[in-house]
Design a protein around this motif. Structure first.
Motif, PDB file in Angstrom:
ATOM      1  N   SER A 219     -15.074  33.994 -41.574  1.00 33.05           N
ATOM      2  CA  SER A 219     -16.138  33.305 -41.678  1.00 33.05           C
ATOM      3  C   SER A 219     -15.867  31.855 -42.381  1.00 33.05           C
ATOM      4  N   CYS A 222     -13.620  30.003 -40.583  1.00 28.64           N
ATOM      5  CA  CYS A 222     -14.289  29.227 -39.253  1.00 28.64           C
ATOM      6  C   CYS A 222     -15.045  28.056 -39.701  1.00 28.64           C
ATOM      7  N   LYS A 225     -13.109  24.756 -40.575  1.00 26.63           N
ATOM      8  CA  LYS A 225     -12.825  24.065 -39.338  1.00 26.63           C
ATOM      9  C   LYS A 225     -13.694  23.459 -38.550  1.00 26.63           C
ATOM     10  N   GLU A 226     -15.058  24.353 -38.550  1.00 26.87           N
ATOM     11  CA  GLU A 226     -16.263  23.942 -37.872  1.00 26.87           C
ATOM     12  C   GLU A 226     -16.613  22.545 -38.365  1.00 26.87           C
TER      13      GLU A 226
END
Length: 297
Positions: A219, A222, A225-226
């Protein structure tokens, strides 16, 4: 003798009284139409006599008599030159004076300086006891007699500061405390918070919501990167010490969400250095923050 204001006259009379060995008080004042002081009288603190109180006639304990009807005083009157001139000065007392070793206890000269208050406030925030702080200030001044105040004056100052901090109430204080905890993240990630409404929730989830370490790592990756944060220096720095703050690394034990790198050290002994049962929330939150800072070093 003349003075430019009421405070100057009062300070002069206090200094004079301290040299002789008695304490003073502001006795009476007469003001003009616009509030200016026209006439002021300062007197010995033993002026007047105690009024008899029938309610305490059979009391088991009586306070020592502090008023002896002393007539010593100094009166100033406003003159045409705008100065307060001494128009009356009585120096005859009907009581004994304080000896040199006891003069520092005279009430009218006792005062905590601004520098001493600053040290006192820092000591309070650092969790140093009142007794230890007084001893420190005493050493700096060269002895208790040079402090300029008594222990009770310092205790009153500390208790007054605590009352002032609690005037907002524990609820608002709690919100303010947690708001300060978020400021660091907001400072370093302000551009992300403003650009993406969802980021605040995602970031909060990474802090508190995960039970499994592997899921948390996925998580976290992610999220970086998000929102294009893979190269963010602040996030990199806190990730390097994730075991000290990420809740997921302490799910198997109860530590009030505090992590310690010294597993053999008793958490009770750590907390006892900072926290006490009588602390209100304002003092508790301040000292608890120090616990977290010390354990994250």
């Amino acid at each position: 003798m003349k003075f430019d204001c009421d405070d100057s006259a009062y300070e002069f009379y206090k200094d004079y009284a301290h040299q002789i060995g008695f304490s003073v008080q502001k006795h009476s004042v007469k003001r003009g139409n616009v509030g200016q002081i026209i006439r002021r009288t300062f007197s010995c603190s033993k002026e007047g006599e105690r009024v008899f109180d029938k309610r305490r006639e059979n009391a088991s304990y009586r306070h020592p008599i502090s008023r002896t009807g002393c007539l010593a005083q100094m009166t100033c009157h406003l003159q045409k030159d705008g100065m307060l001139h001494v128009v009356s000065f009585h120096d005859q007392h009907n009581h004994k004076f304080a000896h040199s070793p006891m003069k520092h206890m005279l009430r009218s000269k006792r005062k905590i300086s601004l520098a001493q208050k600053a040290i006192a406030n820092d000591a309070e925030r650092s969790g140093i006891s009142i007794k230890q702080t007084i001893e420190l200030l005493s050493m700096q001044a060269g002895g208790h007699e040079n402090l300029g105040f008594m222990d009770v004056d310092y205790k009153n100052h500390v208790h007054n500061e605590r009352r002032m901090a609690l005037r907002k109430g524990d609820g608002p204080a709690m919100m303010e405390y947690f708001h300060k905890m978020q400021l660091n993240a907001a400072k370093n990630l302000h551009h992300v918070f403003h650009s993406f409404k969802q980021f605040a929730k995602d970031f909060s989830d990474c802090l508190y919501e995960y039970e499994d370490e592997d899921e948390w790592l996925v998580s976290w990756d992610c999220m970086l990167k998000e929102y294009g944060l893979t190269d963010n220096k602040w996030l990199r720095s806190i990730f390097d010490v994730k075991e000290k703050w990420a809740i997921v690394y302490g799910r198997h034990m109860f530590t009030t969400n505090m992590k310690s790198t010294q597993r053999s050290e008793s958490i009770n002994n750590v907390l006892k250095k900072y926290l006490k049962p009588k602390h209100d929330f304002v003092r508790f939150s301040g000292h608890y923050s120090r616990v977290l800072v010390d354990k994250r070093r």
